[in-house]
Write an enzyme that holds these catalytic residues in place. Sequence first.
Site: not given
Length: 577
Positions: A83, A280, A282, A284, A431
């Site tokens: 994003s 980060n 979330c 991943e 996304i």
Amino acid sequence: MVSTPNGTGTVDPEMSPAAMAVLADRYLRRDDNGRVCESVGQMMDRVAGFVAQAEDAYRAHEADRWAARFSRLLRSREFLPNSPTLMNAGTGSPVLSGCFVLPIEDSLDSIFTTLRTTALLHQAGAGTGFSFAHLRPRDDRVCSTGARASGPVSFIGLYDAATQVIRLGGRRRGASMAVLDVHHPDIREFVTAKSDPAALPTFNLSVGVTDEFMLAAVADRPHPLINPRTGRVVREISARGLLETIVAEAWRTGEPGLLFLDAINRANPLPALGALEATNPCGEVPLAPNESCNLGSLALPRFLSGDRIDEQRLGRAVRVAVRFLDDVIDVADYPAPELAAAAHATRKIGLGIMGLADTLAALGLPYDSEAAVRFTQRLMYRISRWAHAASRALAAERGAFPRYSGSVWAPLPGGPMRNAQVTSVAPTGTISLLAGTSAGIEPLFALAYTRHILGREFDQVEPLFERLATERGIWTPALAAEIAATGTADHPGVPADLRRRFVTALEMEPYWHIRMQAAVQRHTDAAVAKTVNLPETAAVGQVHDVFHQAWRAGCKGTTVYRSGSRRDQVLRPPPPG
Ligand code: ADP
């Protein structure tokens, strides 16, 4: 470009109403009067043109050619960057990376310096992650004043409060990950910090666990808590007892998750730069302090050709996408010099996938089947090979990432790498909506549901299901109503093979969520965002099993979410009955 009468944006026939609402609200450019002034295609051109400027630094007059290629790729929606790149590229807002990990050392100077950077990153729509493990525990001595320390959890509260304030000015709510090492004396306070579901709304919490801790929990051995300031063991607690508390909290509220620090560090491309301690928001992308990652995802369903994946087209898209993400590092700006230095030193990018569940359904592979796991693992293997090859090709053109010689990649028979990390699988919360696919590698959540976006409701039916059901002559208003009510294809009127291939997240054994995550992780450099969805009726023991299975399967982290256990669900299942 067509303006809608109410001024909410421009109409793009390829975009769903929900996608258009999000785009118009947050992504499309606005003029001085606050009116949307670009179409979706123009947004893609803006992003492509801005990112391609990086090309000129390597070879003169290349930017236009690459702008056109990037634009074709984005307009096809075969690939979309995270994003912040879509929102900010070419608008004067310099931050393009989806995520950052920032240092928090045991001093007020460090805490507030990083808080400032965090605020600037959140303002730009990026996510942040931190390890709070270096902070001295609550009630520890503060030598300079003789006072008592307030501990990591209090500072997480400070960060949360600041993020909530920034939200008022920003375009999306800031999101952060707080990690606390399982050896920290305040670990219990951390584990229960979100017991009240209203607490710390901008934070995800993860306990950083070691293999030793997991083994101690299995064997019911004591577990040492260590003061990070002194390095001394302050007391021992029951590893099993602590894990049980974590499990109980996760069952009740979805938090905390676990990060498997040993699995993460076994795959650390730059052990010489220190251990990885945080990810980060979330989960991943494990990163070292000050590092960032530009994420981007391939929309798998767009590569379907009949009953197979068009691998030639996918391979081409991977190459262009890797180049795009590498270019983003150069055209981005960073709100602090140490962030720029870290980004340029290791050049980490994160190419991932979205729309896996849609793709499996289209191919007739039930998500919870060995065939689907095998297919996905093989596909990720291919993508990873292409992506690494693309990074090597870029290194041949532009040079290896500066830290290459001290990395685990060196020496590589095929030549050096341009990027210390190439692949990562993001949740693709927004996304995937823009691409019109299922999110990341998650199974279908429901075949019909209401999305709550920006205070509006959008009803959606899984389009492939509707099409196949129509083709077979079973799509009736009665069936549509039933599916809208239950969200699943589990009805007598639906043939068994259709039911199987449209299996939803809550209908499958949690084990399959882990199997799929592990299969993707095997061929992913960074980590994989995945939430194990559990029905409201799931027992506490199931969360315990998920945590152990994820650890044994070699996942880098795990998160559960039991239906109804948190209030701020974006995707809400329809009420039963
Ligand atoms: P998107 O689809 O919007 O590009 P993802 O859902 O794939 O984003 O999330 C990717 C990463 O972007 C997350 O792990 C996190 O680092 C960051 N991120 C996601 N949502 C937010 C948010 N609301 N605020 C800040 N960062 C976010």
